[in-house]
Motif scaffolding. Structure first.
Motif: not given
Length: 163
Positions: A31-60
Motif C-alpha cells: 500500500g505504498s506510493p511508487l516513485l519511478a525515477v530516471t536520472a540524467w547528466e549532460p553526455p559531456e559531463g557536468e564539468a564540461l557543461f559548466a564551462r559552456n552552459p547551454d540551457s537549450a541543450w540541457a532541456r533537450h
C-alpha cells in the motif's frame, strides 16, 4: 514502523524494466506510493557543461530522459498502474546519489535492476555503500544463449532495412 515509498531506478535496461515491475508489486503489496525515477547528466559531463552552459541543450537532454522513462514504463507495464499512487520523476544528477537521496525517508524501499553477475555496475556499487534503507535488487531476465551468440556475430548490414 511507517510504510515509506517504493523508489525505483529506471534506465530502460532489461534489469530496470524488471525492477519497475517488481516495484509495482511491492507498492501494491504494501500500500505504498511508487516513485519511478530516471536520472540524467549532460553526455559531456557536468564539468564540461559548466564551462559552456547551454540551457537549450540541457532541456533537450532532460526531454530525452523523460522520453526514455515514458518508453520504459510503456515496455514494462503498458501504462502506470491506476491502483497504486504512482509518480514519474526525471532528475539531473548521477543515478546512484539521486536514488539514495530520494529513498532516504524512514521505511522507503529502493528497487534497482541488475545484470546477471552481481554488483558490477557503478549505480549498484554506490547504492550498496550509501543506501540509507532497504534495497531490492532485481536481476534482468537471462537472454537465450543462441541470441547472445547471434548478436556477437552480427554485422551492421544485418540491421539494415530491407524492402
Amino acid at each position: 514502523m511507517t510504510r515509506g515509498r517504493v523508489v525505483v531506478g529506471v534506465s530502460g535496461s532489461l534489469g530496470s524494466l524488471a525492477a519497475l515491475r517488481a516495484a509495482v508489486d511491492e507498492a501494491r503489496g504494501g500500500g505504498s506510493p511508487l516513485l519511478a525515477v530516471t536520472a540524467w547528466e549532460p553526455p559531456e559531463g557536468e564539468a564540461l557543461f559548466a564551462r559552456n552552459p547551454d540551457s537549450a541543450w540541457a532541456r533537450h537532454q532532460e526531454d530525452l530522459a523523460r522520453a526514455a522513462l515514458e518508453r520504459a514504463v510503456q515496455e514494462a507495464l503498458g501504462k502506470m498502474p491506476s491502483d497504486v499512487a504512482a509518480r514519474k520523476l526525471v532528475v539531473r544528477g548521477k543515478a546512484g546519489p539521486v536514488l539514495c537521496a530520494l529513498a532516504g525517508r524512514p521505511g522507503d524501499l529502493l528497487v534497482i535492476g541488475a545484470r546477471p553477475g552481481g554488483w558490477r555496475g557503478p549505480v549498484r556499487r554506490h547504492v550498496r555503500r550509501h543506501a540509507p534503507g532497504c534495497v531490492l535488487t532485481v536481476p534482468a531476465p537471462p537472454r537465450p544463449r543462441r541470441t547472445a551468440r547471434a548478436l556477437r556475430h552480427a554485422r551492421a548490414e544485418d540491421f539494415a532495412l530491407h524492402g
